[in-house]
Design a protein around this motif. Sequence first.
Motif, PDB file in Angstrom:
ATOM      1  N   ARG A 134      58.306 -43.237  94.136  1.00  0.00           N
ATOM      2  CA  ARG A 134      57.562 -42.210  93.423  1.00  0.00           C
ATOM      3  C   ARG A 134      56.088 -42.585  93.381  1.00  0.00           C
ATOM      4  O   ARG A 134      55.739 -43.767  93.461  1.00  0.00           O
ATOM      5  N   VAL A 135      55.246 -41.596  93.256  1.00  0.00           N
ATOM      6  CA  VAL A 135      53.829 -41.800  92.957  1.00  0.00           C
ATOM      7  C   VAL A 135      53.645 -41.445  91.492  1.00  0.00           C
ATOM      8  O   VAL A 135      53.997 -40.337  91.068  1.00  0.00           O
ATOM      9  N   VAL A 136      53.123 -42.396  90.708  1.00  0.00           N
ATOM     10  CA  VAL A 136      53.003 -42.211  89.263  1.00  0.00           C
ATOM     11  C   VAL A 136      51.561 -42.411  88.839  1.00  0.00           C
ATOM     12  O   VAL A 136      50.771 -43.058  89.530  1.00  0.00           O
ATOM     13  N   ALA A 137      51.229 -41.870  87.684  1.00  0.00           N
ATOM     14  CA  ALA A 137      49.852 -41.930  87.193  1.00  0.00           C
ATOM     15  C   ALA A 137      49.622 -43.094  86.240  1.00  0.00           C
ATOM     16  O   ALA A 137      48.482 -43.472  85.997  1.00  0.00           O
ATOM     17  N   ARG A 138      50.706 -43.694  85.706  1.00  0.00           N
ATOM     18  CA  ARG A 138      50.571 -44.723  84.681  1.00  0.00           C
ATOM     19  C   ARG A 138      50.940 -46.096  85.219  1.00  0.00           C
ATOM     20  O   ARG A 138      51.886 -46.233  86.004  1.00  0.00           O
ATOM     21  N   SER A 139      50.203 -47.121  84.773  1.00  0.00           N
ATOM     22  CA  SER A 139      50.513 -48.485  85.176  1.00  0.00           C
ATOM     23  C   SER A 139      51.681 -49.069  84.393  1.00  0.00           C
ATOM     24  O   SER A 139      52.172 -50.153  84.735  1.00  0.00           O
ATOM     25  N   ASP A 140      52.130 -48.386  83.358  1.00  0.00           N
ATOM     26  CA  ASP A 140      53.277 -48.852  82.583  1.00  0.00           C
ATOM     27  C   ASP A 140      54.450 -47.886  82.722  1.00  0.00           C
ATOM     28  O   ASP A 140      55.198 -47.667  81.774  1.00  0.00           O
ATOM     29  N   GLU A 141      54.606 -47.312  83.914  1.00  0.00           N
ATOM     30  CA  GLU A 141      55.700 -46.389  84.189  1.00  0.00           C
ATOM     31  C   GLU A 141      57.039 -47.063  83.873  1.00  0.00           C
ATOM     32  O   GLU A 141      57.409 -48.087  84.453  1.00  0.00           O
ATOM     33  N   PRO A 142      57.808 -46.528  82.905  1.00  0.00           N
ATOM     34  CA  PRO A 142      59.025 -47.218  82.452  1.00  0.00           C
ATOM     35  C   PRO A 142      60.134 -47.267  83.488  1.00  0.00           C
ATOM     36  O   PRO A 142      60.997 -48.142  83.430  1.00  0.00           O
ATOM     37  N   SER A 143      60.150 -46.355  84.446  1.00  0.00           N
ATOM     38  CA  SER A 143      61.237 -46.335  85.425  1.00  0.00           C
ATOM     39  C   SER A 143      61.012 -47.285  86.589  1.00  0.00           C
ATOM     40  O   SER A 143      61.914 -47.481  87.406  1.00  0.00           O
ATOM     41  N   ALA A 144      59.835 -47.906  86.685  1.00  0.00           N
ATOM     42  CA  ALA A 144      59.484 -48.710  87.857  1.00  0.00           C
ATOM     43  C   ALA A 144      60.008 -50.131  87.743  1.00  0.00           C
ATOM     44  O   ALA A 144      59.913 -50.766  86.698  1.00  0.00           O
ATOM     45  N   VAL A 145      60.558 -50.648  88.846  1.00  0.00           N
ATOM     46  CA  VAL A 145      60.889 -52.068  88.943  1.00  0.00           C
ATOM     47  C   VAL A 145      59.887 -52.789  89.836  1.00  0.00           C
ATOM     48  O   VAL A 145      59.828 -54.013  89.831  1.00  0.00           O
ATOM     49  N   ALA A 146      59.130 -52.053  90.613  1.00  0.00           N
ATOM     50  CA  ALA A 146      58.015 -52.598  91.396  1.00  0.00           C
ATOM     51  C   ALA A 146      56.911 -51.558  91.388  1.00  0.00           C
ATOM     52  O   ALA A 146      57.172 -50.381  91.606  1.00  0.00           O
ATOM     53  N   LEU A 147      55.684 -51.994  91.116  1.00  0.00           N
ATOM     54  CA  LEU A 147      54.578 -51.054  90.941  1.00  0.00           C
ATOM     55  C   LEU A 147      53.315 -51.667  91.517  1.00  0.00           C
ATOM     56  O   LEU A 147      53.005 -52.830  91.241  1.00  0.00           O
ATOM     57  N   PHE A 148      52.578 -50.890  92.330  1.00  0.00           N
ATOM     58  CA  PHE A 148      51.367 -51.404  92.952  1.00  0.00           C
ATOM     59  C   PHE A 148      50.277 -50.339  92.908  1.00  0.00           C
ATOM     60  O   PHE A 148      50.536 -49.159  93.047  1.00  0.00           O
ATOM     61  N   GLY A 149      49.044 -50.781  92.743  1.00  0.00           N
ATOM     62  CA  GLY A 149      47.911 -49.886  92.662  1.00  0.00           C
ATOM     63  C   GLY A 149      46.854 -50.500  91.759  1.00  0.00           C
ATOM     64  O   GLY A 149      46.895 -51.699  91.467  1.00  0.00           O
ATOM     65  N   PRO A 150      45.907 -49.719  91.274  1.00  0.00           N
ATOM     66  CA  PRO A 150      45.809 -48.274  91.488  1.00  0.00           C
ATOM     67  C   PRO A 150      45.167 -47.928  92.832  1.00  0.00           C
ATOM     68  O   PRO A 150      44.422 -48.725  93.390  1.00  0.00           O
ATOM     69  N   PHE A 151      45.472 -46.757  93.333  1.00  0.00           N
ATOM     70  CA  PHE A 151      44.890 -46.212  94.542  1.00  0.00           C
ATOM     71  C   PHE A 151      43.967 -45.059  94.152  1.00  0.00           C
ATOM     72  O   PHE A 151      44.376 -44.170  93.402  1.00  0.00           O
ATOM     73  N   ARG A 152      42.767 -45.087  94.662  1.00  0.00           N
ATOM     74  CA  ARG A 152      41.847 -43.986  94.382  1.00  0.00           C
ATOM     75  C   ARG A 152      42.126 -42.790  95.279  1.00  0.00           C
ATOM     76  O   ARG A 152      41.929 -41.658  94.877  1.00  0.00           O
ATOM     77  N   ARG A 153      42.557 -43.038  96.494  1.00  0.00           N
ATOM     78  CA  ARG A 153      42.851 -41.946  97.424  1.00  0.00           C
ATOM     79  C   ARG A 153      44.265 -41.438  97.136  1.00  0.00           C
ATOM     80  O   ARG A 153      45.218 -41.749  97.840  1.00  0.00           O
ATOM     81  N   VAL A 154      44.384 -40.667  96.075  1.00  0.00           N
ATOM     82  CA  VAL A 154      45.691 -40.253  95.585  1.00  0.00           C
ATOM     83  C   VAL A 154      46.423 -39.400  96.616  1.00  0.00           C
ATOM     84  O   VAL A 154      47.624 -39.578  96.842  1.00  0.00           O
ATOM     85  N   ALA A 155      45.732 -38.457  97.249  1.00  0.00           N
ATOM     86  CA  ALA A 155      46.384 -37.607  98.244  1.00  0.00           C
ATOM     87  C   ALA A 155      46.897 -38.443  99.410  1.00  0.00           C
ATOM     88  O   ALA A 155      48.017 -38.225  99.902  1.00  0.00           O
ATOM     89  N   ARG A 156      46.099 -39.413  99.845  1.00  0.00           N
ATOM     90  CA  ARG A 156      46.524 -40.300 100.928  1.00  0.00           C
ATOM     91  C   ARG A 156      47.738 -41.110 100.515  1.00  0.00           C
ATOM     92  O   ARG A 156      48.667 -41.321 101.299  1.00  0.00           O
ATOM     93  N   LEU A 157      47.749 -41.579  99.275  1.00  0.00           N
ATOM     94  CA  LEU A 157      48.885 -42.348  98.786  1.00  0.00           C
ATOM     95  C   LEU A 157      50.156 -41.506  98.779  1.00  0.00           C
ATOM     96  O   LEU A 157      51.229 -41.979  99.179  1.00  0.00           O
ATOM     97  N   ARG A 158      50.057 -40.269  98.322  1.00  0.00           N
ATOM     98  CA  ARG A 158      51.243 -39.401  98.299  1.00  0.00           C
ATOM     99  C   ARG A 158      51.798 -39.199  99.707  1.00  0.00           C
ATOM    100  O   ARG A 158      53.015 -39.237  99.914  1.00  0.00           O
TER     101      ARG A 158
END
Length: 385
Positions: A134-158
């Motif tokens: 998933r692409v998420v907006a929060r760094s404390d996304e509760p469903s994530a077991v691995a999380l990396f970012g932040p990415f400024r190029r959001v459209a590119r990331l999606r």
Amino acid sequence: MSDPAPRLHAKPPQTTPAHRKQLRALVREGVENRPGVYRMLGPTGTVIYVGQSRVLRTRLLSYFRAKGRRNKAARILRHAFHIEWEYTNTEFGALLRELRLIKQYRPHFNTMMVMDEWPRAYVALTGGSVPGLRVVARSDEPSAVALFGPFRRVARLRDAVRALAEATALRDCTLEDTVRGTGAGRGSALWFAADPTTKPRGSARSRAPGCLRHDLGTCAGPCIGAGHPLPYRKAADDVRLFLDGLSDAPVRLLETAMQQAADALAFEKAGVLRDRLELVRWLHERVQHFHANVDRLTFRYHAFGHAEAEWVYLIRRGTVRAEVRAPRTDEERAAFDALVTRVYEGADPGGADVPTHDLDEFYLVASWFRRRPEERKRAKSPRST
């Protein structure tokens, strides 16, 4: 005549000029010019803003000189009914404390101002019985077991996350969206959790409304009861290794598929795979860069604060694990050495990765030393004397 209907979107309450004058007197009389953090509180005691400064008194008094309805400081002060503050040992400690308070309280004005600065997003691998991307907006996304970012190029990331999902057949939807209104999806989720070795009950023909990505052959369709759990979980493990910077399997998978399509003269398909490969390579490069930076941020940082006191921050993989006064006696040195051993030689509670909840702290630490190269000179290896 009946009373008018209440306003649904009333403006937050504001203080009077007289009240702001009282707050100014409170700051002038009680705050010292030393590193610290402050909290602006609303009428019910809710924290509406958290800030920090190395000269706390000067910073707080600047709010009372701010003018204009669009001025950030003036806007915050108009809604502040009380101000609290606390001192920190160093300027670095103030930044760290500010970050942790923002993550604790999630104040309204801090959140809004971060969103106004620039859009950003994170790539997350979710947990549960049916992992997904998933692409998420929060760094404390509760469903994530691995999380990396932040990415400024959001459209590119999606686009890159969609390409990674299509290359590995992992889902990139939310489970709730996929199974809403269907019994088959909920049953498959329970089946995944209960028995990963058994063929799913039911078939894709009986599902409703279905999964477009599964029909196109780019998703295993676990949420609708299609496929088998063992290959799916193997694919999820491969993606976890990819995000951990330990594998480039999705890249090699796409390279092989593109070459096979070209050999079969399926040039249109090869072109689609080439575009996916470009996106997955882009994501892979940034993940590798992230982990390289993490590995470099393990050291002791010696900083001087109020009254020239020396403080030591024990930093491991980009997060601050301890903050102590520099030892001055043999007894303090022994306790300090024992703490250093625990922090740097003990098992890392975050495992091989930066813990999800510390991701913002990692970027704070990295930014501090990038913008202040003179402070990086104060860093020492964990075991240096």
